[in-house]
Design an enzyme around this catalytic site. Structure first.
Site, PDB file in Angstrom:
ATOM      1  N   ASN A  31       5.350  -6.438 -17.014  1.00  0.00           N
ATOM      2  CA  ASN A  31       6.726  -6.152 -16.592  1.00  0.00           C
ATOM      3  C   ASN A  31       7.785  -6.546 -17.612  1.00  0.00           C
ATOM      4  OD1 ASN A  31       6.489  -4.719 -14.177  1.00  0.00           O
ATOM      5  ND2 ASN A  31       5.711  -6.576 -13.203  1.00  0.00           N
ATOM      6  N   HIS A  80      -2.382 -10.580 -10.876  1.00  0.00           N
ATOM      7  CA  HIS A  80      -1.393  -9.495 -10.806  1.00  0.00           C
ATOM      8  C   HIS A  80      -2.066  -8.127 -10.913  1.00  0.00           C
ATOM      9  CE1 HIS A  80       2.374  -7.448 -12.701  1.00  0.00           C
ATOM     10  NE2 HIS A  80       2.311  -7.226 -11.412  1.00  0.00           N
ATOM     11  N   SER A 110       4.955 -10.191  -9.461  1.00  0.00           N
ATOM     12  CA  SER A 110       5.165  -9.313 -10.612  1.00  0.00           C
ATOM     13  C   SER A 110       5.788 -10.055 -11.783  1.00  0.00           C
ATOM     14  CB  SER A 110       6.142  -8.199 -10.247  1.00  0.00           C
ATOM     15  OG  SER A 110       5.596  -7.351  -9.299  1.00  0.00           O
ATOM     16  N   GLU A 118      -3.684  -8.627 -14.472  1.00  0.00           N
ATOM     17  CA  GLU A 118      -3.232  -9.722 -15.346  1.00  0.00           C
ATOM     18  C   GLU A 118      -3.573 -11.031 -14.629  1.00  0.00           C
ATOM     19  OE1 GLU A 118       0.697  -8.838 -17.937  1.00  0.00           O
ATOM     20  OE2 GLU A 118       1.033  -8.702 -15.798  1.00  0.00           O
TER      21      GLU A 118
HETATM   22  N1  CAA Z   1      -3.291   4.909  -3.343  1.00  0.00           N
HETATM   23  C1  CAA Z   1      -4.601   5.106  -3.548  1.00  0.00           C
HETATM   24  N2  CAA Z   1      -5.083   6.080  -4.353  1.00  0.00           N
HETATM   25  C2  CAA Z   1      -4.194   6.895  -4.931  1.00  0.00           C
HETATM   26  C3  CAA Z   1      -2.802   6.755  -4.757  1.00  0.00           C
HETATM   27  C4  CAA Z   1      -2.362   5.707  -3.912  1.00  0.00           C
HETATM   28  N3  CAA Z   1      -1.061   5.469  -3.710  1.00  0.00           N
HETATM   29  N4  CAA Z   1      -2.171   7.711  -5.474  1.00  0.00           N
HETATM   30  C5  CAA Z   1      -3.130   8.434  -6.071  1.00  0.00           C
HETATM   31  N5  CAA Z   1      -4.344   7.945  -5.743  1.00  0.00           N
HETATM   32  C6  CAA Z   1      -5.644   8.436  -6.219  1.00  0.00           C
HETATM   33  C7  CAA Z   1      -5.944   9.820  -5.735  1.00  0.00           C
HETATM   34  O1  CAA Z   1      -6.568   9.786  -4.467  1.00  0.00           O
HETATM   35  C8  CAA Z   1      -6.877  10.342  -6.816  1.00  0.00           C
HETATM   36  O2  CAA Z   1      -8.158   9.758  -6.578  1.00  0.00           O
HETATM   37  P1  CAA Z   1      -9.518  10.506  -7.049  1.00  0.00           P
HETATM   38  O3  CAA Z   1      -9.551  10.405  -8.545  1.00  0.00           O
HETATM   39  O4  CAA Z   1     -10.591   9.690  -6.401  1.00  0.00           O
HETATM   40  O5  CAA Z   1      -9.434  11.901  -6.566  1.00  0.00           O
HETATM   41  C9  CAA Z   1      -6.325   9.684  -8.107  1.00  0.00           C
HETATM   42  O6  CAA Z   1      -5.572   8.540  -7.657  1.00  0.00           O
HETATM   43  C10 CAA Z   1      -5.405  10.617  -8.867  1.00  0.00           C
HETATM   44  O7  CAA Z   1      -4.381  11.029  -7.978  1.00  0.00           O
HETATM   45  P2  CAA Z   1      -3.667  12.440  -8.013  1.00  0.00           P
HETATM   46  O8  CAA Z   1      -4.589  13.441  -8.647  1.00  0.00           O
HETATM   47  O9  CAA Z   1      -3.153  12.739  -6.651  1.00  0.00           O
HETATM   48  O10 CAA Z   1      -2.362  12.210  -8.866  1.00  0.00           O
HETATM   49  P3  CAA Z   1      -2.179  11.835 -10.385  1.00  0.00           P
HETATM   50  O11 CAA Z   1      -3.280  12.317 -11.249  1.00  0.00           O
HETATM   51  O12 CAA Z   1      -0.788  12.222 -10.663  1.00  0.00           O
HETATM   52  O13 CAA Z   1      -2.273  10.226 -10.394  1.00  0.00           O
HETATM   53  C11 CAA Z   1      -1.246   8.119 -10.311  1.00  0.00           C
HETATM   54  C12 CAA Z   1      -1.478   9.428  -9.575  1.00  0.00           C
HETATM   55  C13 CAA Z   1      -2.594   7.423 -10.554  1.00  0.00           C
HETATM   56  C14 CAA Z   1      -0.394   7.239  -9.413  1.00  0.00           C
HETATM   57  C15 CAA Z   1      -0.558   8.425 -11.684  1.00  0.00           C
HETATM   58  O14 CAA Z   1       0.608   9.178 -11.454  1.00  0.00           O
HETATM   59  C16 CAA Z   1      -0.189   7.182 -12.462  1.00  0.00           C
HETATM   60  O15 CAA Z   1      -1.018   6.588 -13.130  1.00  0.00           O
HETATM   61  N6  CAA Z   1       1.109   6.773 -12.384  1.00  0.00           N
HETATM   62  C17 CAA Z   1       1.595   5.586 -13.064  1.00  0.00           C
HETATM   63  C18 CAA Z   1       1.208   4.375 -12.257  1.00  0.00           C
HETATM   64  C19 CAA Z   1       1.667   3.112 -12.916  1.00  0.00           C
HETATM   65  O16 CAA Z   1       2.274   3.070 -13.967  1.00  0.00           O
HETATM   66  N7  CAA Z   1       1.356   1.984 -12.240  1.00  0.00           N
HETATM   67  C20 CAA Z   1       1.793   0.689 -12.668  1.00  0.00           C
HETATM   68  C21 CAA Z   1       3.102   0.373 -11.983  1.00  0.00           C
HETATM   69  S1  CAA Z   1       3.743  -1.170 -12.513  1.00  0.00           S
HETATM   70  C22 CAA Z   1       2.910  -2.293 -11.606  1.00  0.00           C
HETATM   71  O17 CAA Z   1       2.128  -1.997 -10.750  1.00  0.00           O
HETATM   72  C23 CAA Z   1       3.228  -3.722 -11.894  1.00  0.00           C
HETATM   73  C24 CAA Z   1       4.386  -4.282 -11.185  1.00  0.00           C
HETATM   74  O18 CAA Z   1       4.389  -5.520 -11.029  1.00  0.00           O
HETATM   75  C25 CAA Z   1       5.565  -3.517 -10.740  1.00  0.00           C
HETATM   76  P1  NAD Z   2       6.106  -4.233   0.196  1.00  0.00           P
HETATM   77  O1  NAD Z   2       7.545  -4.327   0.538  1.00  0.00           O
HETATM   78  O2  NAD Z   2       5.418  -2.908   0.227  1.00  0.00           O
HETATM   79  O3  NAD Z   2       5.241  -5.231   1.123  1.00  0.00           O
HETATM   80  C1  NAD Z   2       5.534  -6.574   1.317  1.00  0.00           C
HETATM   81  C2  NAD Z   2       4.928  -7.004   2.640  1.00  0.00           C
HETATM   82  O4  NAD Z   2       4.992  -8.424   2.743  1.00  0.00           O
HETATM   83  C3  NAD Z   2       5.688  -6.421   3.856  1.00  0.00           C
HETATM   84  O5  NAD Z   2       4.770  -5.797   4.733  1.00  0.00           O
HETATM   85  C4  NAD Z   2       6.319  -7.666   4.486  1.00  0.00           C
HETATM   86  O6  NAD Z   2       6.431  -7.581   5.906  1.00  0.00           O
HETATM   87  C5  NAD Z   2       5.328  -8.753   4.067  1.00  0.00           C
HETATM   88  N1  NAD Z   2       5.880 -10.105   4.099  1.00  0.00           N
HETATM   89  C6  NAD Z   2       7.105 -10.519   3.695  1.00  0.00           C
HETATM   90  N2  NAD Z   2       7.221 -11.851   3.890  1.00  0.00           N
HETATM   91  C7  NAD Z   2       6.051 -12.278   4.412  1.00  0.00           C
HETATM   92  C8  NAD Z   2       5.563 -13.540   4.847  1.00  0.00           C
HETATM   93  N3  NAD Z   2       6.302 -14.629   4.779  1.00  0.00           N
HETATM   94  N4  NAD Z   2       4.294 -13.613   5.342  1.00  0.00           N
HETATM   95  C9  NAD Z   2       3.516 -12.500   5.437  1.00  0.00           C
HETATM   96  N5  NAD Z   2       3.943 -11.279   5.052  1.00  0.00           N
HETATM   97  C10 NAD Z   2       5.184 -11.169   4.543  1.00  0.00           C
HETATM   98  O7  NAD Z   2       5.980  -4.897  -1.250  1.00  0.00           O
HETATM   99  P2  NAD Z   2       4.865  -4.648  -2.384  1.00  0.00           P
HETATM  100  O8  NAD Z   2       5.346  -3.552  -3.262  1.00  0.00           O
HETATM  101  O9  NAD Z   2       3.540  -4.561  -1.738  1.00  0.00           O
HETATM  102  O10 NAD Z   2       4.989  -5.990  -3.235  1.00  0.00           O
HETATM  103  C11 NAD Z   2       4.386  -7.188  -2.801  1.00  0.00           C
HETATM  104  C12 NAD Z   2       4.260  -8.157  -3.973  1.00  0.00           C
HETATM  105  O11 NAD Z   2       3.466  -7.537  -4.988  1.00  0.00           O
HETATM  106  C13 NAD Z   2       5.571  -8.561  -4.623  1.00  0.00           C
HETATM  107  O12 NAD Z   2       5.489  -9.894  -5.076  1.00  0.00           O
HETATM  108  C14 NAD Z   2       5.660  -7.597  -5.799  1.00  0.00           C
HETATM  109  O13 NAD Z   2       6.459  -8.070  -6.841  1.00  0.00           O
HETATM  110  C15 NAD Z   2       4.201  -7.538  -6.215  1.00  0.00           C
HETATM  111  N6  NAD Z   2       3.827  -6.326  -6.951  1.00  0.00           N
HETATM  112  C16 NAD Z   2       4.383  -5.128  -6.625  1.00  0.00           C
HETATM  113  C17 NAD Z   2       3.996  -3.999  -7.331  1.00  0.00           C
HETATM  114  C18 NAD Z   2       4.569  -2.651  -6.991  1.00  0.00           C
HETATM  115  O14 NAD Z   2       4.401  -1.708  -7.774  1.00  0.00           O
HETATM  116  N7  NAD Z   2       5.232  -2.483  -5.870  1.00  0.00           N
HETATM  117  C19 NAD Z   2       3.048  -4.095  -8.347  1.00  0.00           C
HETATM  118  C20 NAD Z   2       2.473  -5.341  -8.632  1.00  0.00           C
HETATM  119  C21 NAD Z   2       2.886  -6.465  -7.938  1.00  0.00           C
END
Ligand code: CAA
Ligand code: NAD
Length: 284
Positions: A190, A140, A119, A152
């Site tokens: 992020n 990403h 991330s 990304e």
């Molecule tokens: N896994 C797989 N599919 C999922 C899911 C999950 N966890 N959650 C929801 N879905 C699917 C549903 O099955 C549904 O699919 P269909 O269109 O085929 O029916 C669709 O997504 C819409 O779901 P819902 O109607 O149940 O719910 P919603 O309309 O509220 O959408 C959401 C759910 C897509 C998660 C929406 O709330 C959303 O876009 N949230 C923001 C997500 C976001 O910002 N993601 C980025 C996070 S940051 C990141 O990822 C980077 C990082 O490094 C941290």
């Molecule tokens: P998670 O905690 O759901 O899953 C991580 C998994 O990795 C666990 O099942 C753990 O047992 C496994 N693991 C740890 N060390 C390991 C190793 N040495 N070998 C094999 N498996 C190992 O975490 P996550 O949310 O899936 O995040 C995973 C990666 O994806 C991180 O680098 C995170 O920053 C990135 N990421 C997360 C998100 C998010 O929204 N959670 C979005 C984009 C990217």
């Protein structure tokens, strides 16, 4: 270079999603984790996601069976020798990732690309743990992977154009929209998203408002699909903290200091949805 087979490392929420979209696009996928129970949980999450798609008539039962047949769980990292690309989605920790990449470099064939779903961690530093920095790249995905279109793609200092092109093609083949980003802490997604989430946590910490009301402000006022605290729980509070620490350390700027409340929750094991408790409580 043609990619036909993939190893995904980490069967957590991101790894299982990446494995799902790869298998649905016809790639042979090895799904690796530390323990068989983690792999089983990841595979069952994929099975249940695909079953919902069958019920909604978005895919056929044959599509489900074909995708599940392409997925093979493994706790043996040596299976990396079978694949054209490894996509690492283990925990967001530089030591863990460098250790994995150095081992993968020994195991994988010379042509194999080593990609990380990190991330925020520097791709250049992860690449330096290998003897093939030209073939190391950031790929990403966003959470939930089967739904979110963005990938990304981050080039490290030494990543070659050939590696970039192969990963860009793969992203298109997975029906994602790739965006090229340079290797700076937090990349684009992020660097912008996480300070907003951290600020929302500060507003709870300082008693400005409740988590429910803060989320309501951003949902109803700014049309965000989820409020920032719901999103933080969804991402995982440990991941949010790691990302803030990377931004803080990488830029050396106090504007990125993680909120003490975020640290406290992570120390308590309140990691959000995945542990059943974060800013909210979850039953399943
Ligand atoms: N896994 C797989 N599919 C999922 C899911 C999950 N966890 N959650 C929801 N879905 C699917 C549903 O099955 C549904 O699919 P269909 O269109 O085929 O029916 C669709 O997504 C819409 O779901 P819902 O109607 O149940 O719910 P919603 O309309 O509220 O959408 C959401 C759910 C897509 C998660 C929406 O709330 C959303 O876009 N949230 C923001 C997500 C976001 O910002 N993601 C980025 C996070 S940051 C990141 O990822 C980077 C990082 O490094 C941290
Ligand atoms: P998670 O905690 O759901 O899953 C991580 C998994 O990795 C666990 O099942 C753990 O047992 C496994 N693991 C740890 N060390 C390991 C190793 N040495 N070998 C094999 N498996 C190992 O975490 P996550 O949310 O899936 O995040 C995973 C990666 O994806 C991180 O680098 C995170 O920053 C990135 N990421 C997360 C998100 C998010 O929204 N959670 C979005 C984009 C990217």
């Amino acid at each position: 270079m043609e990619i036909k087979s993939v190893m995904v490392i980490g069967a957590g929420q991101m790894g299982s999603g990446i494995a799902q979209v790869c298998a649905m696009s016809g790639y042979k996928v090895y799904l690796n984790d530390l323990k068989q129970e983690f792999i089983d949980k990841g595979l069952s999450r994929i099975g249940s996601n695909l079953s919902k798609q069958v019920k909604k008539e978005r895919i056929s039962q044959q599509d489900l069976v074909a995708a599940m047949d392409l997925l093979q769980g493994t706790t043996d990292l040596n299976d990396a020798k079978e694949v054209d690309i490894v996509i690492e989605a283990a925990v967001e920790n530089m030591e863990v990732k460098c250790n994995l990449f150095s081992r993968l470099d020994e195991i994988a064939k010379d042509h194999t690309i080593l990609a990380t779903n990190t991330s925020s961690l520097p791709i250049t530093e992860i690449a330096a743990a290998t003897k093939r920095p030209g073939k190391v790249i950031g790929m990403h995905f966003m959470n939930p992977v089967p739904v979110m279109k963005l990938v990304e793609i981050i080039k490290g200092l030494a990543t070659t154009d050939e590696t970039f092109a192969a990963v860009e093609n793969l992203a298109h083949d997975l029906k994602k929209s790739p965006v090229e980003v340079n290797d700076f802490p937090g990349f684009v997604s992020n660097r912008i998203l996480m300070p907003m989430i951290n600020e929302a946590i500060y507003t709870v910490y300082e008693g400005v408002s409740s988590p429910e009301d803060i989320d309501q402000v951003m949902k109803l006022g700014m049309n965000h699909p989820m409020g920032p605290l719901t999103l933080a729980d969804f991402i995982g509070l440990d991941t949010c903290l790691y990302i803030m620490e990377t931004l803080h350390e990488g830029f050396g700027d106090d504007k990125y200091r993680p909120c003490p409340l975020l640290r406290k929750y992570v120390k308590a094991g309140w990691l959000g949805r995945k542990t059943g408790r974060g800013f909210y409580q979850y039953q399943d």
